[in-house]
Structure formats: C-alpha cells, structure tokens
Enzyme design. Structure first.
Site, PDB file in Angstrom:
ATOM      1  CB  THR A 228     -46.462  41.139 -22.035  1.00 36.63           C
ATOM      2  OG1 THR A 228     -46.227  42.551 -21.996  1.00 36.63           O
ATOM      3  CG2 THR A 228     -47.380  40.804 -23.186  1.00 36.63           C
ATOM      4  CG  ASP A 229     -41.993  40.293 -17.140  1.00 35.82           C
ATOM      5  OD1 ASP A 229     -41.923  41.491 -16.800  1.00 35.82           O
ATOM      6  OD2 ASP A 229     -41.378  39.395 -16.548  1.00 35.82           O
ATOM      7  CD1 TRP A 230     -42.239  47.553 -18.399  1.00 37.39           C
ATOM      8  CD2 TRP A 230     -43.673  46.022 -17.642  1.00 37.39           C
ATOM      9  NE1 TRP A 230     -43.328  48.207 -17.852  1.00 37.39           N
ATOM     10  CE2 TRP A 230     -44.224  47.304 -17.387  1.00 37.39           C
ATOM     11  CE3 TRP A 230     -44.418  44.907 -17.279  1.00 37.39           C
ATOM     12  CZ2 TRP A 230     -45.458  47.493 -16.770  1.00 37.39           C
ATOM     13  CZ3 TRP A 230     -45.651  45.087 -16.660  1.00 37.39           C
ATOM     14  CH2 TRP A 230     -46.158  46.353 -16.415  1.00 37.39           C
ATOM     15  N   GLY A 231     -41.611  44.004 -22.097  1.00 31.08           N
ATOM     16  CA  GLY A 231     -40.847  43.595 -23.266  1.00 31.08           C
ATOM     17  C   GLY A 231     -41.046  42.147 -23.630  1.00 31.08           C
ATOM     18  N   GLY A 232     -42.053  41.501 -23.054  1.00 30.35           N
ATOM     19  CA  GLY A 232     -42.242  40.068 -23.234  1.00 30.35           C
ATOM     20  C   GLY A 232     -43.114  39.676 -24.403  1.00 30.35           C
TER      21      GLY A 232
END
Length: 817
Positions: A228-232
C-alpha cells in the site's frame, strides 16, 4: 508455493504479522525462522533514508545520497539506456544504505498540468513513460534489490487523493492509465507494485479485484509483492483478498488481529494468507542476498558526474532566436534571478533527497568560460514584490551584452499532497522580466520547474532553456549548454498549452468532493490538442538543437520502419526520431496519432545513419470493451516519423490485418469522442461511454461523518468541536502562508486537511486505533462526552492488551532461547 515448508512452521499470528510494517519503514521480522526485516525507502530520483527515527513519518533529513534529475526531467532525454544507467546507480546506493525496496519510479499520467506531483512522473504518454520506467527498474534491480513502480493506478491529482473516486471508462483505463504499468511489469520485471490512495470506479484500488487480480495478477502474470501507499489501507481483509501482501506503515498489530479473526471465522481461507506470505518471503530473501556480497561505499564524485550527464541530456532548448545560444566568446553576461544563487533542483514531499554535492550557478561560472559581470537576485523567491531588487537587476542588465534570467516555480508550489492553483510563473518574476526587457532585450531565460507553465511573456526572451528539475548537478549542466560545451538534445515529454483554459480536463480537475470524472477519455495531452486542432505553445516531443537533422528514405515492413537520418549541421548532436501511428479508419474513435516508438541517436556533423524502429505488440492495438481484450482493427495505418508530434518528416502506409472484433461503439451516441472535441462532454454521452450511471459527485452533508470522510468535511459536522477544529486548521494554513511558512502550511493541507478519518489510525503507528477512532467520530458527529469516554476506555483497553502481548512475547523468547 516456494516456501511451503517454512510457512508450515509459522503460527497464524506470525504469518499475519508479516502483512504489515514493523514501524514506518521496515517490515516485521521473525528471528526464530531466520526471516529478516526489509527496509523500504523513498527514491524515485535518489535514496531518501532518514538518518534517525525509522518509526517516524520521514520529515527528518535523509542520509546524503546522489540527487539525480526527477522523472519529469529525465523523460525529456527520451533515452531508455540513460534511465537504466540512473537505475543502476540508484540501486548501488540503495545497497550501500541497506535498502531492500526503492519506492519508485512513478508512472502516473500527466492528465492535467496542475497535478502537484507531475514533477515526479515521466510523461503524458503511456508508451514513453512505460519504456523509461522499465529502464529504471532493470537498472535498480540489477543489484538484487527491488524497485517499486507506483501509484497503481489513476492517481492523477493530489488534492483529496486519499478519498477521491476516479470515474473512468475501461478503454481509457487500459490504453492511457495502465499501459505504463503494463510495460513496467512485463518488460521491467518489477518485483514490487505500490497501490494508490484513491478509489477506482467506486472501489479503493488496493481492494479492486478487477485491477489487482484480473489485470495485474492474471493478465500481466505479476508474481511479486503489492504494498500500500503509506496509510493507504482501507479494509485490510478486502486488500488481502485482492492480493495486497504488505500494508505500510505499522498499525501496531491491529490489522494483524483483523486477519487472524477473519481466518478463524472463515471469512477468508488461510491459503490466501499463505500465498501472500510466500510472495513476501521471496522478496525478503532475494533482496537480502544483495547484502551478503562485499560492498563498499559508492563513489560520490562518479555518481555526481552521472547525475550531470543525465541532466545534460534532459535539458530542452525551447527558443533560440538569432542563434543567441550558444553564447559567443567574450560576451558580457549579467546573471539575474534568485534561482541562479540557490538552484531549484528537485520537488517537494516524500521524494526530497539530501544531496551529496550541490552545484550552484554562481559557483560554476569560472569553468564554463562564460564572462559574468555580476549577479542580482531580482525577485523574492516566494512571490513578494521588491522594487529595489528589480531596480538593481535593471542597473546590472544595462551593462551586459546578454542577460541570463533564472526564473521558475519555487519549492512549495510543486509539492506532493497539493495541486497547483494555476499554470503561471509568479507575478513578481514577470514584473522583473518586463523591467529587464525595457533596458536590455537580449534575454535568455532559464526555466526551473517540474511541469508545464504558461508563457505569455515568451516574446520578450530571445532564448529559452528549460532545465526542469535537474538534480544536484543541474546548475552546472545548464551552463554547459549555454556555453556550447553540450549540444542540447532534450525534447518535451509533455505538451505546453498556450493557456490552462485549453486543457481538455479543465472542467473536471481536480475532483473537489466525492468523485473526479475523466470525461475526456483517451484524449489527454497531444492526443487531444492534435485531434481537436487546438494550438499549443510547444508540442509534445519538441526540442531545439545547435545543429540540424534531415530525414529521408523511409522503408516500411511488417515488423518495423527504417529510414536515414543525417546531421546536416556543423556540430555533433543527438536526435530523437519519433514513430507515430494513425489509423485511416473512422469506425472506432481514436486520437489523430499516437506514439508507438522512439530512439535516441548520436550523429557527428555531416554523418548519415540508418535508423530502424521496430513495431511491437502495442503498435496497432486498441482495447475493445465488448470482447474485453486487446484487438487490432483491420485497416490501413499511416506510419509517421517525426522530430516532434507537430514536426512530421516522413510518412508511409501499411495495411494491417485485424482480429475481427466487433465495433464497440455507436458513433451517433458519441459525437464528442469521434470528433476529439472532448473539453465539454455532457453527462449523457459520458455515461454511454462509461456504460454506467455516474455517481453523485458531492458530499452528503446530511449524513454523519465516517471513516472515509476527510477532516475538511468537519466544516459541516454536527459537533461544535469538529467545526472549531476545521476553522482552526483553515486559519493556521492562512496564517502560516501569511508569515512565509509555506512549507509548513502545505504540510497541514497534505497531512491533516485532506486526510480521511481512517488515516488517523493508519498513519499514527498505532497511537490511535480504530475503536478509538470510533470515539473521535462520535465527537465529530455531536456526541462529545459519549465520544470522549469511548476514546478513554478504548485507550485503556489498548494499553492493557499491549502490556499482555509484551509479557507473552518475553516468555516466548525465553522459551526459544
């Protein structure tokens, strides 16, 4: 599965733990089984591994690393081999810093010139972007570590990127927004893919089965890791089912427990988890092999020279009236512009690199041979008007034969998390240009920015050199072009419109609330301007040289096109012949022509070379929404060789056999798309193209706020505390900009204002969990005391649970020891 036996030795808890980060940048380790942590670092154009606190978001300075030109810059080189060389050096530095996964390159399309992250992406054309990305990936992975192509997919705006729902038809998705990823996966063999934050047609990309399973895994046969993208991460179980192995950053075990519970209740089969673990283990074990070899620190000076070479090949000469360039020997030059003193060399956000060396223009004049009579800043960097600086600049300009005027966009105008407000150069810089022109018309402008800008002032400069964002050696590279030591060979990887109002996505960028509609379909960039006959400032593929090239003797065969290229000028140079294809049939709507090949060639003065550009599987294809696969229309195709999309040198016709697929469209119902005039498509026509109803684009202000609503939506929350918080954030942003703290103001917008509530849990490393977030939402929705009590109760429960887990872990370690 390759690691079946090892996976059998793991407990369910251990397997689940591998599916999310250990902290902000590293993955979980299992020492008893010899499974190490991986380190993931930002790095599209340089390694950004912060020196301290791997449990923090990454706002600290990184360990010094070579800052290469950004992707938007190197794309102008049109040199895949150069991209691969940059990748090799990036990979070497990653190994030196013990980085397993380098988070780049980014291949999202430049749908609109205002996207704040355009400096980090290659092009408006998917073929060029994909080929350049594949080169980067091969270079990085030649050292055994992993590249990570991003952001998968249709992430073309920064505002509300974590919540926006992208509405796009299937053909456009495939032909424009996925083709670069396809090339990166199939030709670059990337080991890792990063999903984007946004939704795609109603489903978060990280959970989108069509995107993640049907296309990425099955059609493209991708066997690597998805992160995932960070926090995604939205729904961790849905993400796991879609094939997302790694959630970043850590959630302190919260989503691990969700996975365990889902398996125990039969919501998902343990075999799904095992397959994800197997792919992750392959990435861990193969990348850590790189560190078992003997490595020494990289050669800082050598890497700097490679960065300089990359910048030199990527500089674009856009105007050269009267051959004012290269500068004639002995010409007295006035250097004006703040960017000459402090070079603008990279973008802002997660890609900021702490350079090993940083060239500045004023320090490089002596070796360039250019005679400088002085320097004046001329303008305030961040837009404030200063009459005294303008006056001083004009006094200097009067004494010079030529003025080198360094202008552009500042660091906080082009930034991750924010989109630009307009396409203009700041007004105070244009005021300076006007004033200098009145005393000396011999102006050469040096432009520093990572994206397209309007140039109503271009008539007041005789020369225009666009350095884009040239990395740590960019300033010296520009001087070498100005002096003639380097013959410029860059060509634009994006179109420069005359004005922002000419862009096809004008009415639907950016999505401000729930959705953003891609009503322009396949007609972005030159595909639109050329088809709709819209004049542009500089066409796609344009760039001048200090020499001239002649094209002749085109020969077309079934497998490619061959022609002769002659350097008809007086100096050696590099040219970029471009292959475009035009279908002569009008049964299916298409752009007037599309890029299908290119090559960069060095030719000495007077020399002729034979050039061959082969056809490939993408040369004649289109995506058919009836058959749901790539097809070829039987027709005659015009084979076009150009020096740019607007400078056509050679043409020929080739009859191509088709695949016999049915025509997918009713021409009568799609008049805008068949004409290419898509700047104002009505809803009915777009819905016909989409094959579905368009969702409501505005927030439902009557409903309580939920996990995926953003902090910005607190403006209409029922809770007074939430509304007060909203107004406090807005005031803080205004005040910080007012006092000149624009970078901090930008950070507020990126990391707070547009953050969904779930991001509070996903991005705080476990400080706030989802049950606590429920309490925060109660407060926002008008139940202050109930919500506060819930937060306090859940906080106590979380601390008690973690204390018990720590006790169990200590006991387990003692048993294994």
């Amino acid at each position: 599965m390759k690691y079946r036996d090892l996976i059998k030795e793991m407990t369910l808890e251990e397997k689940a733990s591998l599916m999310s980060g250990k902290d902000f940048w590293t993955t979980q380790n299992i020492d008893r089984l010899g499974i190490s942590s991986m380190f993931l670092a930002d790095g599209p154009h340089g390694i950004r591994k912060q020196a301290i606190a791997s449990d923090k978001l990454g706002l600290n300075a990184g360990i010094p690393a070579t800052c290469f030109p950004t992707a938007a810059t190197v794309a102008n080189s049109w040199n895949v081999e150069l991209g691969e060389k940059i990748g090799e050096y990036l990979g070497q530095e990653a190994v030196a810093q013990k980085v397993n996964v380098l988070l780049g390159p980014g291949v999202n399309m430049k749908r609109n010139p205002l996207c704040g992250r355009n400096f980090e992406y290659f092009s408006e054309d998917p073929y060029l972007a994909g080929k350049m990305a594949a080169g980067y990936i091969r270079g990085v992975q030649s050292h055994g570590i992993s590249a990570c192509v991003k952001h998968f997919a249709v992430n073309n705006q920064e505002e509300r990127r974590m919540a926006i729902d992208t509405i796009v038809d299937e053909r456009t998705l495939r032909e424009i927004y996925l083709t670069a990823f396809e090339i990166a996966v199939q030709e670059g063999k990337t080991k890792t893919v990063m999903t984007s934050y946004n939704k795609l047609n109603g489903t978060y990309t990280n959970e989108n089965m069509h995107l993640m399973q049907e296309i990425l895994r099955k059609e493209w046969d991708f066997n690597g890791v998805v992160v995932t993208d960070w926090g995604g991460s939205n729904d961790r179980i849905a993400g796991l089912l879609a094939g997302n192995e790694l959630e970043m950053p850590t959630t302190a075990g919260e989503t691990d427990r969700e996975i365990i519970q889902a398996i125990q209740t039969g919501k998902i089969k343990e075999e799904v988890l095992d397959e994800c673990v197997d792919r992750l283990l392959e990435l861990i074990f193969t990348t850590e092999e790189a560190y078992k070899k003997i490595h020494v620190d990289f050669d800082v000076d050598r890497h700097h020279r490679v960065a300089q070479k990359a910048a030199e090949e990527s500089i674009v000469l856009l105007k050269n009236d009267g051959n004012i360039l290269p500068l004639k020997f002995g010409k007295k030059v006035a250097v004006i512009g703040d960017f000459a003193k402090d070079a603008r060399y990279q973008g802002a956000g997660s890609s900021i690199v702490n350079p090993t060396i940083l060239d500045h223009t004023l320090n490089c004049f002596e070796e360039s041979g250019i005679v400088s009579i002085g320097f004046e800043a001329g303008f305030e960097r961040y837009g404030k008007k200063n009459a005294e600086k303008v006056k001083s600049a004009c006094l200097l300009a009067e004494k010079a034969d030529v003025v080198l005027l360094y202008i552009g966009l500042d660091e906080v105008t082009e930034a991750e998390g924010l989109d630009r407000q307009n396409m203009k150069i700041p007004e105070n810089q244009i005021d300076l240009l006007d004033a200098v022109f009145s005393v000396n018309p011999n102006i050469v402008a040096i432009l520093s920015c990572g994206s397209a800008v309007e140039m109503p002032w271009i008539g007041k400069v005789r020369g225009l050199v666009h350095g884009y964002l040239g990395g740590q050696a960019g300033a010296r590279s520009i001087l070498r072009v100005l002096s003639g030591d380097v013959n410029p060979s860059g060509k634009l990887a994006e179109t420069f419109p005359l004005q922002y109002e000419d862009t096809p996505s004008l009415l639907h960028f950016s999505g401000k609330e729930v959705t953003v509609e891609y009503r322009e379909s396949i007609f972005i960039g030159y595909r639109y301007y050329d088809t709709a006959n819209v004049d542009v400032l500089f066409p796609f593929g344009f760039g001048l040289s200090y020499t001239t090239f002649e094209y002749s003797d085109i020969q077309i065969a079934k497998d490619g096109v061959t022609f002769k290229l002659t350097n008809s000028g007086r100096v050696a140079g590099m040219e970029i012949p471009q292959l475009y294809v035009r279908c002569k049939s009008d049964a299916i709507f298409r752009p007037n022509m599309e890029l299908k090949g290119f090559v960069k060639i060095f030719i000495n003065a007077g020399q002729t070379k034979t050039v061959t550009i082969p056809f490939d599987d993408k040369t004649f294809r289109y995506f058919n929404v009836i058959t749901n696969q790539w097809e070829i229309e039987e027709a005659e195709y015009e084979i076009i060789i150009g020096a740019s999309s607007a400078d056509i040198r050679l043409t020929g016709i080739l009859a191509v056999e088709g695949t016999g697929a049915p025509i997918p469209y009713n021409k009568i119902k799609l008049p805008s798309y068949y004409s290419g005039k898509v700047n104002n498509v009505d809803l009915e026509e777009f819905e016909y193209l989409l094959g579905d109803k368009v969702p409501i684009s505005t927030w439902d202000r009557t409903q309580p706020l939920g996990y995926n609503d953003t902090i910005a939506q607190c403006q209409y929350a029922k809770g007074r505390i939430a509304r007060l918080s909203y107004h406090t954030i807005v005031f803080a942003h205004w005040f910080l900009r007012k006092i000149g703290k624009r970078d901090t103001a930008n950070l507020i917008m990126m990391s707070i204002y547009h953050m969904p509530f779930r991001g509070i849990a996903r991005m705080t490393g476990g400080v706030v969990n989802m049950p606590m977030l429920d309490g925060i939402l109660m407060i926002a929705n008008g139940h202050f005391f109930k919500g506060l009590n819930h937060v306090i109760k859940e906080r106590k429960k979380m601390r008690k649970y973690r204390k018990s887990i720590k006790t169990v872990e200590i006991g387990s370690r003692q048993r294994y020891e």
